[in-house]
Write a protein that holds these residues in place. Structure first.
Motif, PDB file in Angstrom:
ATOM      1  N   LEU A  63       0.594  24.254   1.710  1.00 13.35           N
ATOM      2  CA  LEU A  63       1.148  23.784   0.438  1.00 13.35           C
ATOM      3  C   LEU A  63       0.164  22.874  -0.289  1.00 13.35           C
ATOM      4  CD1 LEU A  63       4.875  23.197   1.370  1.00 13.35           C
ATOM      5  CD2 LEU A  63       4.063  24.520  -0.587  1.00 13.35           C
ATOM      6  N   GLU A  64      -0.533  22.041   0.446  1.00 14.63           N
ATOM      7  CA  GLU A  64      -1.533  21.181  -0.198  1.00 14.63           C
ATOM      8  C   GLU A  64      -2.607  22.023  -0.884  1.00 14.63           C
ATOM      9  OE1 GLU A  64      -1.400  17.099   2.480  1.00 14.63           O
ATOM     10  OE2 GLU A  64      -2.721  18.734   3.093  1.00 14.63           O
ATOM     11  N   ALA A  65      -3.025  23.100  -0.220  1.00 13.47           N
ATOM     12  CA  ALA A  65      -4.041  23.963  -0.816  1.00 13.47           C
ATOM     13  C   ALA A  65      -3.497  24.674  -2.055  1.00 13.47           C
ATOM     14  CB  ALA A  65      -4.524  24.987   0.215  1.00 13.47           C
ATOM     15  N   HIS A  66      -2.269  25.146  -1.977  1.00 18.33           N
ATOM     16  CA  HIS A  66      -1.686  25.854  -3.118  1.00 18.33           C
ATOM     17  C   HIS A  66      -1.512  24.945  -4.327  1.00 18.33           C
ATOM     18  CE1 HIS A  66       0.676  28.821  -5.280  1.00 18.33           C
ATOM     19  NE2 HIS A  66       1.611  27.912  -5.486  1.00 18.33           N
ATOM     20  N   LEU A  67      -1.181  23.689  -4.078  1.00 16.39           N
ATOM     21  CA  LEU A  67      -0.903  22.755  -5.167  1.00 16.39           C
ATOM     22  C   LEU A  67      -2.099  21.902  -5.548  1.00 16.39           C
ATOM     23  CD1 LEU A  67       2.639  21.582  -3.988  1.00 16.39           C
ATOM     24  CD2 LEU A  67       2.114  23.189  -5.839  1.00 16.39           C
ATOM     25  N   ALA A  68      -3.237  22.137  -4.930  1.00 22.74           N
ATOM     26  CA  ALA A  68      -4.435  21.342  -5.208  1.00 22.74           C
ATOM     27  C   ALA A  68      -4.791  21.411  -6.693  1.00 22.74           C
ATOM     28  CB  ALA A  68      -5.609  21.840  -4.368  1.00 22.74           C
ATOM     29  N   GLY A  69      -5.077  20.252  -7.277  1.00 23.37           N
ATOM     30  CA  GLY A  69      -5.469  20.201  -8.672  1.00 23.37           C
ATOM     31  C   GLY A  69      -4.329  20.246  -9.662  1.00 23.37           C
ATOM     32  N   SER A  70      -3.100  20.311  -9.176  1.00 23.61           N
ATOM     33  CA  SER A  70      -1.935  20.422 -10.061  1.00 23.61           C
ATOM     34  C   SER A  70      -1.400  19.072 -10.519  1.00 23.61           C
ATOM     35  CB  SER A  70      -0.812  21.183  -9.354  1.00 23.61           C
ATOM     36  OG  SER A  70      -0.301  20.430  -8.259  1.00 23.61           O
ATOM     37  N   GLY A  71      -1.851  18.007  -9.870  1.00 22.69           N
ATOM     38  CA  GLY A  71      -1.317  16.687 -10.164  1.00 22.69           C
ATOM     39  C   GLY A  71      -0.100  16.317  -9.353  1.00 22.69           C
ATOM     40  N   VAL A  72       0.404  17.238  -8.532  1.00 26.75           N
ATOM     41  CA  VAL A  72       1.556  16.953  -7.682  1.00 26.75           C
ATOM     42  C   VAL A  72       1.126  16.002  -6.565  1.00 26.75           C
ATOM     43  CG1 VAL A  72       3.244  17.942  -6.075  1.00 26.75           C
ATOM     44  CG2 VAL A  72       2.661  19.160  -8.195  1.00 26.75           C
ATOM     45  N   LEU A  73       1.930  14.971  -6.316  1.00 24.91           N
ATOM     46  CA  LEU A  73       1.677  14.021  -5.233  1.00 24.91           C
ATOM     47  C   LEU A  73       2.361  14.509  -3.960  1.00 24.91           C
ATOM     48  CD1 LEU A  73       2.401  10.751  -7.239  1.00 24.91           C
ATOM     49  CD2 LEU A  73       0.170  11.823  -6.843  1.00 24.91           C
ATOM     50  N   PHE A  74       1.822  14.122  -2.814  1.00 23.08           N
ATOM     51  CA  PHE A  74       2.349  14.591  -1.532  1.00 23.08           C
ATOM     52  C   PHE A  74       2.892  13.439  -0.694  1.00 23.08           C
ATOM     53  CE2 PHE A  74      -1.224  17.608  -2.456  1.00 23.08           C
ATOM     54  CZ  PHE A  74      -0.415  18.671  -2.818  1.00 23.08           C
ATOM     55  N   SER A  75       4.017  13.716  -0.044  1.00 19.15           N
ATOM     56  CA  SER A  75       4.589  12.784   0.918  1.00 19.15           C
ATOM     57  C   SER A  75       4.742  13.539   2.240  1.00 19.15           C
ATOM     58  CB  SER A  75       5.953  12.278   0.432  1.00 19.15           C
ATOM     59  OG  SER A  75       6.559  11.446   1.408  1.00 19.15           O
ATOM     60  N   ARG A  76       3.801  13.305   3.154  1.00 19.33           N
ATOM     61  CA  ARG A  76       3.828  13.994   4.454  1.00 19.33           C
ATOM     62  C   ARG A  76       4.809  13.306   5.385  1.00 19.33           C
ATOM     63  NH1 ARG A  76      -0.950  16.995   7.529  1.00 19.33           N
ATOM     64  NH2 ARG A  76      -2.114  17.922   5.801  1.00 19.33           N
ATOM     65  N   GLU A  77       5.629  14.101   6.047  1.00 16.90           N
ATOM     66  CA  GLU A  77       6.576  13.579   7.030  1.00 16.90           C
ATOM     67  C   GLU A  77       6.022  13.862   8.412  1.00 16.90           C
ATOM     68  OE1 GLU A  77      10.495  15.079   6.148  1.00 16.90           O
ATOM     69  OE2 GLU A  77      10.315  14.543   4.032  1.00 16.90           O
ATOM     70  N   GLU A  78       5.497  12.823   9.054  1.00 12.81           N
ATOM     71  CA  GLU A  78       4.864  12.969  10.358  1.00 12.81           C
ATOM     72  C   GLU A  78       5.252  11.808  11.265  1.00 12.81           C
ATOM     73  OE1 GLU A  78       0.674  15.160   9.151  1.00 12.81           O
ATOM     74  OE2 GLU A  78       0.780  12.980   9.019  1.00 12.81           O
ATOM     75  N   PRO A  79       5.471  12.027  12.549  1.00 12.60           N
ATOM     76  CA  PRO A  79       5.386  13.315  13.238  1.00 12.60           C
ATOM     77  C   PRO A  79       6.662  14.145  13.112  1.00 12.60           C
ATOM     78  CG  PRO A  79       5.906  11.613  14.825  1.00 12.60           C
ATOM     79  CD  PRO A  79       5.731  10.916  13.501  1.00 12.60           C
ATOM     80  N   ASP A  80       7.753  13.528  12.650  1.00 13.62           N
ATOM     81  CA  ASP A  80       9.039  14.213  12.614  1.00 13.62           C
ATOM     82  C   ASP A  80       9.459  14.502  11.182  1.00 13.62           C
ATOM     83  OD1 ASP A  80       9.385  13.975  15.460  1.00 13.62           O
ATOM     84  OD2 ASP A  80       9.973  11.880  15.148  1.00 13.62           O
ATOM     85  N   ILE A  81      10.225  15.561  11.025  1.00 13.42           N
ATOM     86  CA  ILE A  81      10.828  15.853   9.734  1.00 13.42           C
ATOM     87  C   ILE A  81      12.002  14.895   9.531  1.00 13.42           C
ATOM     88  CG2 ILE A  81      12.452  17.616  10.583  1.00 13.42           C
ATOM     89  CD1 ILE A  81      11.687  19.251   8.050  1.00 13.42           C
ATOM     90  N   LEU A  82      12.241  14.483   8.298  1.00 14.10           N
ATOM     91  CA  LEU A  82      13.145  13.366   8.038  1.00 14.10           C
ATOM     92  C   LEU A  82      14.463  13.756   7.383  1.00 14.10           C
ATOM     93  CD1 LEU A  82      10.478  10.833   6.710  1.00 14.10           C
ATOM     94  CD2 LEU A  82      11.379  11.059   9.038  1.00 14.10           C
ATOM     95  N   ASP A  83      14.700  15.032   7.143  1.00 16.68           N
ATOM     96  CA  ASP A  83      15.884  15.519   6.435  1.00 16.68           C
ATOM     97  C   ASP A  83      15.810  15.085   4.964  1.00 16.68           C
ATOM     98  OD1 ASP A  83      18.361  16.766   5.941  1.00 16.68           O
ATOM     99  OD2 ASP A  83      19.267  15.989   7.779  1.00 16.68           O
ATOM    100  N   THR A  84      16.796  15.487   4.181  1.00 15.82           N
ATOM    101  CA  THR A  84      16.688  15.283   2.734  1.00 15.82           C
ATOM    102  C   THR A  84      16.731  13.814   2.338  1.00 15.82           C
ATOM    103  OG1 THR A  84      19.079  15.715   2.637  1.00 15.82           O
ATOM    104  CG2 THR A  84      17.596  17.546   2.115  1.00 15.82           C
TER     105      THR A  84
END
Length: 228
Positions: A63-84
């Motif tokens: 997803l980071e590669a697909h959205l690269a250069g789009s201006g979208v910011l990323f919030s990585r959930e690590e090591p666990d997924i956090l639900d909505t």
């Protein structure tokens, strides 16, 4: 103030997509030759959002590669997924507004811009969250009896009725004060229902849920012909 920040939910495993998500995250599953997340981004762009962020967990590099250069910011959930709810809470440092749209990335729409529909009905004096729902007869690829009943003054309660589309406006304070790290937005909504601060409105167009391989087929037919 009119909300102008959007968080795209894109961290899930997409297990209902079966083989389609073995090597790619669900938002990159293609419908009519385009990744699902791009349909959501179309709506966000046409609305004119000033700030867009996306949470990541499963196969985040794709997803980071697909959205690269789009201006979208990323919030990585690590090591666990956090639900909505937990995912939104973790992303709060990236937000600059007290209200935010949250939007699922597994649907396609036909009709007026759904974010505009919500923004036009947003009333922060009497709402802490506003859900965009669709009547069952205008929902494609979704089974069940519905999620909410809309009462007077747009107040929402649980019950068979309209279907939640995965798009809402919510005050960030509603999640900031939840002590848990991993939690569903359902936890927040239940509290807001008790306080009569959860509201919902119906979308005047049609909406297609793309949550499974069968949903991909339905969505492609929906995009071609406007109905299935």
């Amino acid at each position: 103030m009119r909300p102008d920040t959007v968080m795209l939910f894109a961290a899930g495993f997409g297990t209902r997509m079966q083989h389609l998500t073995k090597t790619r995250p669900k938002p990159l599953v293609e419908v009519s030759g385009r990744p699902l997340i791009d349909y959501a981004r179309d709506q966000v762009r046409d609305f004119g959002a000033k700030r867009v962020l996306c949470n990541l967990h499963y196969l985040p590099e794709a997803l980071e590669a697909h959205l690269a250069g789009s201006g979208v910011l990323f919030s990585r959930e690590e090591p666990d997924i956090l639900d909505t709810g937990g995912g939104l809470k973790a992303a709060l440092p990236l937000l600059t507004r007290e209200t935010v749209f949250t939007m699922n990335t597994d649907a396609v729409w036909r009709g007026p811009n759904p974010l505009s529909c919500l923004a036009n009905m947003w009333d922060p004096e009497r709402m802490d969250a506003l859900l965009l729902c669709v009547p069952q007869e205008n929902a494609i690829g979704h089974s069940g009896a519905g999620d909410f009943v809309i009462e007077s003054e747009s107040r929402a309660i649980r019950g068979p009725g309209v279907i939640y589309t995965g798009l809402q406006i919510i005050k960030t304070a509603s999640v900031a004060d939840v002590p848990e790290t991993v939690f569903s937005l359902n936890l927040v909504w239940n509290r807001l229902i008790a306080e009569a601060r959860l509201c919902a409105v119906t979308y005047p167009g049609r909406w297609c849920d793309v949550g499974s391989p069968a949903g991909v087929v339905l969505a492609e037919e929906f995009l071609r012909h406007g109905d299935v």
